[in-house]
Design a protein around this motif. Structure first.
Motif, short mmCIF file in Angstrom:
data_model
loop_
_atom_site.label_atom_id
_atom_site.label_comp_id
_atom_site.label_asym_id
_atom_site.label_seq_id
_atom_site.Cartn_x
_atom_site.Cartn_y
_atom_site.Cartn_z
N ARG A 29 0.83 -1.20 0.00
CA ARG A 29 0.00 0.00 0.00
C ARG A 29 0.87 1.25 0.00
NH1 ARG A 29 -4.37 -1.17 4.57
NH2 ARG A 29 -2.76 -0.10 5.73
N ILE A 30 0.21 2.41 -0.20
CA ILE A 30 0.98 3.65 -0.27
C ILE A 30 1.67 3.94 1.06
CG2 ILE A 30 0.81 6.14 -0.66
CD1 ILE A 30 -1.48 5.59 -2.55
N ASP A 31 1.05 3.54 2.17
CA ASP A 31 1.69 3.78 3.46
C ASP A 31 2.74 2.73 3.79
OD1 ASP A 31 0.07 1.70 3.95
OD2 ASP A 31 -0.87 2.47 5.75
N GLY A 32 3.01 1.81 2.88
CA GLY A 32 4.14 0.90 3.06
C GLY A 32 3.80 -0.47 3.60
N THR A 33 2.57 -0.69 4.10
CA THR A 33 2.24 -2.01 4.65
C THR A 33 1.97 -3.00 3.52
OG1 THR A 33 0.06 -1.08 4.96
CG2 THR A 33 1.33 -1.49 6.92
N LEU A 34 2.36 -4.24 3.77
CA LEU A 34 2.15 -5.30 2.79
C LEU A 34 0.81 -5.97 3.08
CD1 LEU A 34 5.68 -6.95 2.86
CD2 LEU A 34 4.85 -5.25 1.27
N VAL A 35 -0.03 -6.07 2.07
CA VAL A 35 -1.32 -6.73 2.23
C VAL A 35 -1.34 -7.99 1.39
CG1 VAL A 35 -3.81 -6.44 2.08
CG2 VAL A 35 -2.37 -4.46 2.47
N LYS A 36 -1.72 -9.11 2.03
CA LYS A 36 -1.84 -10.35 1.27
C LYS A 36 -3.31 -10.57 0.95
CE LYS A 36 2.21 -12.65 3.02
NZ LYS A 36 2.74 -13.56 4.00
N ILE A 37 -3.63 -10.60 -0.33
CA ILE A 37 -5.02 -10.77 -0.73
C ILE A 37 -5.18 -12.15 -1.35
CG2 ILE A 37 -6.89 -9.80 -2.10
CD1 ILE A 37 -5.29 -7.21 -2.17
N PRO A 38 -6.13 -12.96 -0.83
CA PRO A 38 -6.33 -14.29 -1.42
C PRO A 38 -6.77 -14.17 -2.88
CG PRO A 38 -7.57 -14.05 0.62
CD PRO A 38 -7.00 -12.72 0.31
#
Lengths: 329, 298
Positions: free
Chosen positions: B130-139
């Motif tokens: 994301r723009i704020d740097g967190t990694l998101v794992k989307i199934p």
């Protein structure tokens, strides 16, 4: 075969040439009682053994469930054998019963397999601070049926493993090894690509992408390394006790947003002060960025700490500080 | 009776092998410090395999009648089939995404309500930063269910869609490299000959875009109180757009999309590099807030 024959043959038993009617029923009754006693004994022994080995109770319940299903199956076979019912009926009945059971136990077994899947693919590990769907917390245990999360109010909640497969997962804990692995992979890929001359237009874009990705990963990696070095330097004069979830390899990079009134200058000054104040607790000074404007201005805080318990312990105070600072005068 | 004896011997053998393997795993896990979970899963798998071995021994040696066998396998088959649906659908949707390519690695995308740059497309999860740097794992299965917005446009595909041949591209290239005046006019006249409306609209302002390999055209909305004089307000927005022209290479545009209690202003950022947009987003919005809500005395 006449009509009465079916009832007579029901449970009739041959001893030599003598046919004894209803002998089968008697045998059936005795065996059922025997089986009942045996299952009781078996479950007692199992419970004791599992307790000694330290296997969680949900595992025991699962085993009991399967054991019961197999017992029921055995009893059905016994019934058909002793009451002289045609064996093709078994296939028929078991088809129906099997479908019913499998539909009923679909969720349980799905959960079980999801648990195996999660432990194999490891989207998160014990001690990670994560957000699964809308639930946010520290992972305390990953069993085969449930994942246990500790919320910010320190309540422990169990999330079914199947839920983890279906929803977005944000893992706030970052491990340096993951990034290092990725960088190593990308570097080797780029080296391979250089050897073959690139001519195709698509390949050029691909190559560019890989380079960009490598840059991105390196940037991330350097950020983490920087933070870790800062933490390491600070380590000797730390007097705070860390929880057991601290790992050399991992840091928590937690982000959350707050919406504040539209006074950017004042907000900036106040938030800066808060960040400076909290630098002590979180080893590294928290940062904030602006990422949205509507009726309010949306600020995103980035908190970096080696200890996930910090977030559970201090978030409440952090919010309170923001509130106090911004609305006191 | 002979069969039963054989079965006993075989089952004892299976048990012996099982014990040996288990003790081996225990020793290895102590030595090398594997993750506890992984070891547990391995143990369970071995247990399942031994149970299957027992059943096979039973079937082969004691020759159970076919009816029992059929019913047993049908039950277990249905159970396993249903249980595996979730994971199989995960894997298949992963393969589907990789093969159809609705988005690629490094694209700026919006998947459901997550916005960011695609870092990795795996079998189970797609990782988005994301723009704020967190990694998101989307199934992957969830991606198939939700809407996908890809801000990154591959120019090759776009040209093909609009029936623009390579000759026209070459022509435009020549014009843009030459020192002639009225470049824009010439290019747009060439494009209008092709008579495709879409491309004219998209590239009305910067026709050079056609020469890029790929561009990212990111849009985001902010809400503003238009309580000042229009000249001042619009001037402020213009000044910001001008300031960021050098950063993005192309000038950001803005348009007002709704006008209620607050006006909604949509910004359109065009940039050949998606990463630049992500890096600059925070600064851009900070500047916007500072300009729009200036406070006196600070």
């Amino acid at each position: 075969m006449e009509e009465g024959d079916f009832l007579l043959s029901l449970g009739s038993f041959f001893v030599g040439e003598w046919e004894i009617p209803f002998m089968g029923l008697l045998i059936l009754g005795i065996t059922l009682i025997l089986i009942y006693i045996l299952t009781k004994l078996f479950s007692k022994i199992m419970r004791k053994r599992l307790r000694v080995k330290g296997i969680p109770p949900d595992m025991y319940n699962g085993i009991k469930f399967f054991f019961r299903i197999f017992m029921a199956f055995g009893i059905v076979i016994l019934l058909t054998y002793l009451l002289n019912i045609d064996q093709k009926y078994i296939a028929l009945i078991s088809g129906i019963v099997g479908t019913a059971i499998s539909f009923a136990s679909m969720k349980a077994i799905n959960n079980f397999i999801a648990g195996i899947w999660i432990t194999l693919t490891t989207p998160f590990e014990i001690g990670d601070y994560v957000k699964i769907g809308s639930k946010e917390g520290l992972i305390i245990e990953i069993s085969l049926n449930y994942t246990k999360l500790m919320y910010q109010d320190k309540n422990i909640t169990m999330i079914p493993n199947i839920e983890c497969l279906k929803t977005n997962i944000i893992n706030y804990t970052i491990s340096t090894t993951w990034f290092a692995d990725q960088i190593f992979k990308l570097e080797s890929q780029i080296e391979d690509a250089k050897e073959e001359k690139i001519k195709n237009n698509d390949d050029v874009i691909n190559f560019k992408h890989q380079k960009q990705k490598l840059e991105r990963m390196k940037k991330n990696y350097e950020q983490i390394k920087e933070v870790q070095n800062a933490i390491d330097e600070k380590e000797p004069n730390l007097n705070k006790k860390h929880s057991k979830y601290v790992d050399d390899d991992r840091i928590v990079r937690y982000t959350f947003s707050v919406a504040l009134p539209k006074k950017p200058g004042k907000n900036f000054k106040n938030l800066e002060e808060i960040c400076k104040k909290w630098a002590k607790e979180f080893e590294i000074q928290p940062k904030f960025i602006v990422l949205g404007v509507d009726a309010h201005i949306h600020y995103y805080f980035i908190i970096i700490t080696p200890d996930p318990m910090d977030i559970i312990d201090y978030m409440d105070d952090f919010y309170k500080d923001i509130y106090k600072k911004l609305f006191s005068d | 009776m002979n069969e039963y004896l054989l079965f006993l011997i075989v089952s004892a053998l299976i048990y012996f092998v099982y014990r040996v393997v288990m003790s081996f795993i225990n020793r290895m896990s102590k030595k090398r410090k594997y993750a506890v979970n992984a070891v547990n899963v391995l143990k369970i798998l071995i247990r399942v395999v031994t149970i299957i071995l027992y059943i096979i021994a039973l079937v082969v040696i004691i020759k159970i009648p076919d009816e029992y066998l059929v019913s047993l396998t049908s039950i277990s088959g249905i159970i396993i089939g249903f249980a595996a649906t979730e994971i199989m659908s995960q894997i298949i949707s992963g393969i589907y995404i990789i093969s159809t390519k609705p988005f690629g690695v490094n694209d700026f995308v919006q998947l459901g309500d997550t916005e960011g740059i695609v870092l990795e497309i795996g079998m189970n999860y797609t990782v988005v930063q994301r723009i704020d740097g967190t990694l998101v794992k989307i199934p992957n299965k969830k991606i198939l269910d939700s809407k996908v917005k890809n801000y990154t446009i591959k120019m090759k595909d776009e040209l093909e869609k609009n029936d623009i041949n390579e000759d026209t591209v070459e022509e435009i290239k020549k014009i843009s490299e030459s020192d002639e005046k009225k470049k824009k006019f010439q290019i747009s006249s060439i494009l209008s000959k092709q008579s495709t409306t879409n491309i004219k609209k998209l590239y009305k302002n910067f026709s050079d875009l056609i020469l890029e390999q790929e561009i990212t055209r990111y849009t985001f909305e902010i809400q503003v109180y238009f309580d000042e004089k229009p000249e001042i307000m619009l001037k402020k927005l213009d000044s910001i757009c001008k300031k960021y022209e050098s950063v993005y290479k192309y000038k950001p545009l803005y348009s007002i999309t709704s006008f209620g209690y607050r006006a909604t202003v949509q910004f359109i950022i065009t940039c050949p590099d998606a990463l630049v947009i992500v890096d600059q987003q925070e600064k851009l919005i900070n500047d916007l807030t500072n300009v729009l809500y200036q406070e006196e005395g600070i």
